[in-house]
Design an enzyme around this catalytic site. Structure first.
Site, mmCIF file in Angstrom:
data_model
loop_
_atom_site.group_PDB
_atom_site.id
_atom_site.type_symbol
_atom_site.label_atom_id
_atom_site.label_comp_id
_atom_site.label_asym_id
_atom_site.label_seq_id
_atom_site.Cartn_x
_atom_site.Cartn_y
_atom_site.Cartn_z
ATOM 1 N N LYS A 1 15.514 -14.568 33.690
ATOM 2 C CA LYS A 1 16.292 -13.346 34.370
ATOM 3 C C LYS A 1 16.138 -13.630 36.107
ATOM 4 O O LYS A 1 15.403 -13.965 36.920
ATOM 5 C CB LYS A 1 15.235 -12.392 34.082
HETATM 6 O O1 G3P Z 1 14.567 -3.708 32.083
HETATM 7 C C1 G3P Z 1 15.201 -3.032 32.767
HETATM 8 C C2 G3P Z 1 14.072 -2.082 32.692
HETATM 9 O O2 G3P Z 1 12.488 -3.189 33.064
HETATM 10 C C3 G3P Z 1 13.946 -1.026 34.386
HETATM 11 O O3 G3P Z 1 13.661 0.158 33.860
HETATM 12 O O4 G3P Z 1 12.589 2.461 34.158
HETATM 13 O O5 G3P Z 1 12.106 0.879 35.530
HETATM 14 O O6 G3P Z 1 14.308 1.303 35.330
HETATM 15 P P1 G3P Z 1 13.037 1.190 34.693
#
Ligand code: G3P
Length: 215
Positions: free
Chosen positions: A84
């Site tokens: 990633k």
């Molecule tokens: O895969 C990306 C994700 O983990 C981000 O999620 O909820 O931190 O915006 P969030």
């Protein structure tokens, strides 16, 4: 339609992976931090579980160091490794190089169609538009998924759209409807995918009636 779990909690992942409904796992530095474990220990446990696709973020500051870390991860974890990288000039340079070596790359932190186009040009296997974080800033996160999927379809791009940062179960269906190939979600959202109040009520009624007819 592939479902990935967006967490580094191995116990939770194991529980849900055993359903046969989970195709992969995405992690990021914040999720690893929450697990209170070393990244390599998390990846090793997920690999041992048989997870076929694990996104592992490289966060080094130079192209050389990012490539070195990516190669180390591929060497250690093999086929299940997806590297990633962020959607930055350096990240995409790394993506370009790894793609030439047939290493899967997930370009993350995608907030515009233009970024997704560049990531596809760099040979990314996946682009990760952050639906929830776009919504947090008052734009349409799911529209972003739709716009990216549309342009990829029209130009027959092989890069897959991996909708990330989802906040609720309703977003899951919509993301697939709008053309996402993969949706990654916290385990709490995955659990809610099973649930419907009418299923619960219907089951309650059937169970009650069954008690009266089974003997
Ligand atoms: O895969 C990306 C994700 O983990 C981000 O999620 O909820 O931190 O915006 P969030």
């Amino acid at each position: 339609m592939q479902i990935f779990l967006d967490t580094a909690d191995c116990q939770e992942i194991q529980k849900h992976y055993s359903t046969g409904l989970i195709d992969g796992v995405t992690t990021n530095p914040s999720l690893i931090l929450k697990s209170h474990r070393k990244p390599d220990d998390v990846y090793a446990e997920l690999k041992a579980m048989g997870i076929p696709d694990i996104s592992m973020e490289v966060v080094e500051h130079t192209v050389i160091d990012m490539l070195r870390e990516a190669h180390r991860l591929v060497e250690l974890f093999g086929e299940c490794t997806t590297i990633k990288v962020p959607c930055t000039p350096d990240g995409l340079m790394v993506c370009n190089q790894l793609a030439k070596e047939n290493i899967r790359v997930n370009v993350t932190l995608i907030f515009s169609q233009a970024q997704a186009i560049l990531a596809a040009k760099a040979g990314a296997a996946y682009v990760s538009p952050f639906v929830g974080r776009v919504d947090d800033n008052s734009f349409g996160g799911l529209c972003l998924v739709k716009d990216i999927a549309k342009v990829f379809r029209e130009h027959m791009v092989r890069t897959q759209v991996l909708a990330a940062s989802l906040r609720g179960v309703r977003d899951v269906g919509r993301a697939f409807e709008y053309g996402a190939d993969i949706v990654t979600m916290p385990t709490g959202v995955f659990e809610k995918m099973y649930k419907h109040i009418l299923t619960d009520k219907g089951l309650e009624l059937f169970s009650r009636d069954w008690e009266q007819v089974k003997h």
